[in-house]
Design an enzyme around this catalytic site. Structure first.
Site, mmCIF file in Angstrom:
data_model
loop_
_atom_site.group_PDB
_atom_site.id
_atom_site.type_symbol
_atom_site.label_atom_id
_atom_site.label_comp_id
_atom_site.label_asym_id
_atom_site.label_seq_id
_atom_site.Cartn_x
_atom_site.Cartn_y
_atom_site.Cartn_z
ATOM 1 N N GLY A 114 0.743 -1.222 -0.013
ATOM 2 C CA GLY A 114 -0.015 -0.227 0.000
ATOM 3 C C GLY A 114 0.657 0.971 0.103
ATOM 4 O O GLY A 114 1.588 1.245 0.189
ATOM 5 N N CYS A 115 0.616 2.424 -0.154
ATOM 6 C CA CYS A 115 1.281 3.924 -0.615
ATOM 7 C C CYS A 115 0.267 4.411 0.137
ATOM 8 O O CYS A 115 -0.442 4.542 0.507
ATOM 9 C CB CYS A 115 1.005 4.014 -1.718
ATOM 10 S SG CYS A 115 2.158 5.769 -1.873
ATOM 11 N N GLY A 116 0.326 5.269 1.430
ATOM 12 C CA GLY A 116 0.515 6.609 1.944
ATOM 13 C C GLY A 116 0.016 8.262 1.241
ATOM 14 O O GLY A 116 -0.257 7.798 -0.496
ATOM 15 N N GLY A 119 3.244 8.774 -0.471
ATOM 16 C CA GLY A 119 4.285 8.062 -0.429
ATOM 17 C C GLY A 119 4.426 7.998 1.165
ATOM 18 O O GLY A 119 5.405 7.832 1.817
#
Length: 270
Positions: A114-116, A119
């Protein structure tokens, strides 16, 4: 900057059926395009954003500054937007001291599915606290209302599609200097930031308009590049108001039809 991806179409025509007055009619509708845009720094892929395929080099500069990747325009040496199989790659050569934190961040992200937020891995990375904005002119409410009234006439893509946001830079006399549009509200603001700075402008004298809500990220981007007054056509969030109070940004919401609400730092209105 010369936008090497300008040949990509910002809209496309589709055949549709409209239900109206108890029957269907066939008609052609103009629909906004949306593509993946990969931002690559010194050969390192950083983030993929969904955006309208226009003014992409303005977007690259604006994003880099408003997200704190770069501290000044001079740290961006070259930028080139190149169509790829699924979207557009924007390759940038940047100052080594700005690249090294990105490289370390990418190493820390290895193996994650996943990516916030762009990033971000930590609260500190996602919730940045820009330096206070102390500049900015005094602007009359009438000037702000007049600028918003004039903005709709400068939203060419939205007039065709009804699907995109706009961000505008307005001088202290109320004259719109620059407008950028995008399917994403953050992207529109980044494009406007990049366009103003790439043309040699600055944010000391004027204010920004956005045709969206004023989220935390919008205030964060504005404060990061030194925009002192941000006026939105829709509502702010509570976190956006708190950040505006902290950074000294004058935050306006619900700006429409001759009225608006001031949520933070009304000292610039007069």
């Amino acid at each position: 900057m010369n936008d090497t991806a300008r040949f990509l179409s910002t809209h496309h025509a589709f055949s549709t059926k409209r239900w109206e007055q108890d029957h269907f009619t066939e008609r052609e509708e103009t629909v906004a395009e949306e593509i993946p845009v990969s931002l690559i720094y010194n050969g390192l892929p950083h983030v993929v954003m969904m955006a309208s395929p226009s003014d992409l080099e303005d977007f690259a500069l604006g994003f880099s500054l408003s997200e704190g990747v770069l501290r000044s325009k001079s740290e961006l040496y070259t930028v080139a937007a190149t169509p790829a199989e699924e979207g557009v790659e924007i390759r940038m050569d940047i100052e080594l001291l700005r690249y090294l934190p990105l490289e370390q961040q990418q190493r820390n992200l290895a193996g994650r599915t996943g990516c916030g937020l762009c990033g971000a891995q930590t609260f500190e990375q996602a919730i940045r606290h820009p330096a206070p904005v102390t500049n900015g002119p005094t602007v009359s409410p009438q000037v702000i209302n007049a600028a918003f009234a004039a903005l709709s006439q400068k939203q060419a893509l939205n007039a065709q599609t009804g699907a995109v946001h706009a961000a505008a830079w307005v001088n202290s006399e109320g004259v719109i200097q620059c407008v950028r549009e995008d399917v994403g509200r953050h992207n529109a603001l980044d494009k406007m930031i990049g366009a103003v700075l790439s043309s040699g402008g600055n944010f000391d004298q004027g204010f920004a308009l956005i045709t969206s809500r004023a989220s935390f990220e919008m205030v964060q981007k504005a404060a990061t590049v030194g925009i002192a007054l941000l006026a939105a056509i829709s509502a702010p969030t509570a976190l956006a108001i708190r950040l505006a109070q902290e950074t000294g940004v004058t935050l306006i919401g619900f700006s429409r039809a001759g009225r608006f609400n001031v949520y933070a730092n009304d000292r610039r209105l007069g």
